[in-house]
Scaffold this motif. Structure first.
Motif, short mmCIF file in Angstrom:
data_model
loop_
_atom_site.label_atom_id
_atom_site.label_comp_id
_atom_site.label_asym_id
_atom_site.label_seq_id
_atom_site.Cartn_x
_atom_site.Cartn_y
_atom_site.Cartn_z
N SER A 201 0.82 -1.21 0.00
CA SER A 201 0.00 0.00 0.00
C SER A 201 0.86 1.26 0.00
O SER A 201 0.60 2.21 -0.76
N LEU A 202 1.89 1.28 0.83
CA LEU A 202 2.76 2.45 0.88
C LEU A 202 3.56 2.60 -0.42
O LEU A 202 3.78 3.73 -0.89
N SER A 203 3.98 1.50 -1.00
CA SER A 203 4.69 1.56 -2.27
C SER A 203 3.80 2.14 -3.36
O SER A 203 4.25 2.95 -4.19
N ARG A 204 2.54 1.74 -3.36
CA ARG A 204 1.60 2.27 -4.35
C ARG A 204 1.42 3.77 -4.15
O ARG A 204 1.34 4.54 -5.11
N ARG A 205 1.40 4.18 -2.89
CA ARG A 205 1.25 5.59 -2.59
C ARG A 205 2.42 6.41 -3.14
O ARG A 205 2.24 7.49 -3.71
N VAL A 206 3.61 5.88 -2.95
CA VAL A 206 4.80 6.58 -3.45
C VAL A 206 4.80 6.61 -4.98
O VAL A 206 5.20 7.60 -5.59
N ARG A 207 4.33 5.54 -5.60
CA ARG A 207 4.25 5.52 -7.06
C ARG A 207 3.29 6.59 -7.56
O ARG A 207 3.51 7.19 -8.62
N HIS A 208 2.21 6.84 -6.83
CA HIS A 208 1.29 7.93 -7.20
C HIS A 208 2.04 9.27 -7.17
O HIS A 208 1.86 10.11 -8.08
N LEU A 209 2.85 9.48 -6.13
CA LEU A 209 3.63 10.72 -6.05
C LEU A 209 4.59 10.83 -7.23
O LEU A 209 4.76 11.90 -7.82
N GLU A 210 5.24 9.72 -7.55
CA GLU A 210 6.21 9.72 -8.65
C GLU A 210 5.51 9.95 -9.98
O GLU A 210 6.07 10.62 -10.87
N LYS A 211 4.31 9.42 -10.14
CA LYS A 211 3.55 9.66 -11.36
C LYS A 211 3.20 11.14 -11.48
O LYS A 211 3.30 11.74 -12.58
N TYR A 212 2.79 11.73 -10.37
CA TYR A 212 2.50 13.16 -10.35
C TYR A 212 3.75 13.95 -10.74
O TYR A 212 3.70 14.87 -11.58
N ALA A 213 4.89 13.60 -10.15
CA ALA A 213 6.15 14.30 -10.44
C ALA A 213 6.51 14.16 -11.92
O ALA A 213 7.00 15.11 -12.55
N LYS A 214 6.30 12.97 -12.47
CA LYS A 214 6.62 12.74 -13.89
C LYS A 214 5.77 13.63 -14.78
O LYS A 214 6.27 14.21 -15.77
N GLN A 215 4.50 13.75 -14.45
CA GLN A 215 3.62 14.62 -15.25
C GLN A 215 4.02 16.09 -15.10
O GLN A 215 3.93 16.87 -16.05
N VAL A 216 4.48 16.45 -13.91
CA VAL A 216 4.91 17.83 -13.69
C VAL A 216 6.17 18.14 -14.50
O VAL A 216 6.30 19.23 -15.07
N VAL A 217 7.10 17.19 -14.55
CA VAL A 217 8.31 17.37 -15.37
C VAL A 217 7.91 17.58 -16.84
O VAL A 217 8.47 18.45 -17.53
N LYS A 218 6.98 16.78 -17.31
CA LYS A 218 6.51 16.91 -18.69
C LYS A 218 5.87 18.29 -18.90
O LYS A 218 6.13 18.97 -19.91
N ALA A 219 5.05 18.71 -17.94
CA ALA A 219 4.40 20.02 -18.05
C ALA A 219 5.44 21.13 -18.03
O ALA A 219 5.30 22.14 -18.74
N ASP A 220 6.48 20.97 -17.25
CA ASP A 220 7.54 21.98 -17.19
C ASP A 220 8.22 22.15 -18.55
O ASP A 220 8.52 23.27 -18.98
N LYS A 221 8.49 21.02 -19.21
CA LYS A 221 9.15 21.08 -20.52
C LYS A 221 8.27 21.80 -21.54
O LYS A 221 8.74 22.65 -22.32
N VAL A 222 6.98 21.47 -21.54
CA VAL A 222 6.07 22.13 -22.48
C VAL A 222 5.90 23.60 -22.11
O VAL A 222 5.79 24.47 -22.98
N PHE A 223 5.88 23.87 -20.81
CA PHE A 223 5.76 25.25 -20.33
C PHE A 223 6.93 26.09 -20.83
O PHE A 223 6.76 27.23 -21.29
N HIS A 224 8.12 25.50 -20.77
CA HIS A 224 9.32 26.19 -21.26
C HIS A 224 9.21 26.45 -22.77
O HIS A 224 9.49 27.56 -23.24
N ALA A 225 8.79 25.43 -23.51
CA ALA A 225 8.63 25.58 -24.96
C ALA A 225 7.55 26.61 -25.28
O ALA A 225 7.67 27.40 -26.23
N HIS A 226 6.49 26.60 -24.47
CA HIS A 226 5.40 27.54 -24.69
C HIS A 226 5.88 28.98 -24.51
O HIS A 226 5.50 29.88 -25.30
N HIS A 227 6.72 29.22 -23.51
CA HIS A 227 7.26 30.56 -23.31
C HIS A 227 8.11 31.00 -24.50
O HIS A 227 8.05 32.16 -24.94
N ARG A 228 8.92 30.06 -25.02
CA ARG A 228 9.74 30.39 -26.17
C ARG A 228 8.87 30.73 -27.37
O ARG A 228 9.16 31.66 -28.14
#
Length: 290
Positions: A201-228
């Motif tokens: 259960s705790l491992s699954r919880r951490v994977r949810h956090l990591e999934k969120y972080a992965k999506q945020v990294v992706k959003a950051d990259k697009v955000f950077h491109a969007h600014h350019r």
């Protein structure tokens, strides 16, 4: 070194007042002393610092040894000055140790976890660091769950459960013999299964956090491109004029349309990446640990 291989950081209850939290975070030595049940050494006794030189002074005065009297006074003054210099530091130290005992239930030390639990907590902390330090978070674009409040609380809840799980793992290893008598395996199995279920259960919880972080990294990259792209979009008239002056009319219109289409495409990617990050955050809200 891969940050995922490093031990986790000290975790302090985010609900504590900021001044208490700061003193706990900056006093790991005293937190460890409190966990070990240690106390401060007895303080210097001011009475002894004054009485002993005083007695010596009295004795020497009776014997009329003037030089020795001056020496005795000097010794007393040195002792007193030393006490005055050391005592404020000792008081501050005692206060930090007292806080460590008083708030013993409000922090988790890395060494309180066994190695697998340490690594799981470290993964959770890494994911939260990525999210909180992202551009899209600082811009307030993914604050659906109030990251500055919710994510530290999430790490705290995970750390508490990992500390308890580590303790029960150690107890489990002590109580269950390595060589079980024949036919006794099933009697111990439910306890092992319970620990495994908690870990899963705790491992699954951490994977949810990591999934969120992965999506945020992706959003950051697009955000950077969007600014350019926005910077280029501000100069769209210049590009259009260049095309009009140098390229055949039909081809120019095609290129101008491509410029507009590309801007719309990047904008769509950006909106989708933000939406996906918020969806990942929503998974944490739907199954709160606290």
């Amino acid at each position: 070194m891969d940050p995922r291989a490093l031990p986790p950081q000290l975790v302090v209850d985010p609900a504590l007042p900021p001044d208490i939290s700061f003193q706990l975070r900056t006093s790991p030595h005293f937190l460890r002393m409190a966990r070990a049940g240690r106390l401060m050494d007895p303080p210097y006794n001011l009475a002894l610092l004054l009485v002993l030189p005083g007695l010596l002074l009295m004795i020497l005065a009776i014997t009329n040894r003037g030089v020795a009297v001056v020496a005795a006074l000097g010794m007393g003054m040195i002792g007193l000055m030393r006490w005055l210099a050391v005592e404020p530091t000792r008081r501050a130290t005692k206060r930090r140790l007292r806080l460590a005992y008083e708030y013993a239930a409000h922090y988790v030390l890395p060494e309180e976890l066994d190695y697998p639990c340490q690594m799981l907590l470290r993964r959770a902390q890494n994911a939260v660091d990525v999210i909180l330090n992202s551009q899209v978070n600082r811009a307030g674009l993914i604050d659906t769950i109030d990251n500055r409040v919710t994510l530290p609380e999430e790490v705290w809840q995970i750390a508490q459960r990992l500390a308890k799980l580590s303790s029960m793992h150690a107890e489990h290893r002590r109580l269950i013999p390595r060589d079980l008598p024949s036919g006794m395996e099933d009697a111990f199995k439910p306890y092992t299964t319970a620990l495994d279920a908690a870990w899963t259960s705790l491992s699954r919880r951490v994977r949810h956090l990591e999934k969120y972080a992965k999506q945020v990294v992706k959003a950051d990259k697009v955000f950077h491109a969007h600014h350019r792209l926005e910077a280029l979009a501000a100069r769209t008239p210049d590009y259009q004029q260049l095309l009009a002056e140098t390229v055949h009319d039909d081809l120019a219109r095609t290129h101008v349309r491509e410029l507009a289409d590309q801007a719309a495409h990047v904008r769509k990617l950006f909106e989708e990446s933000i939406y996906q990050a918020r969806q990942s955050a929503g998974e944490l809200l739907r199954t709160p640990l606290s």
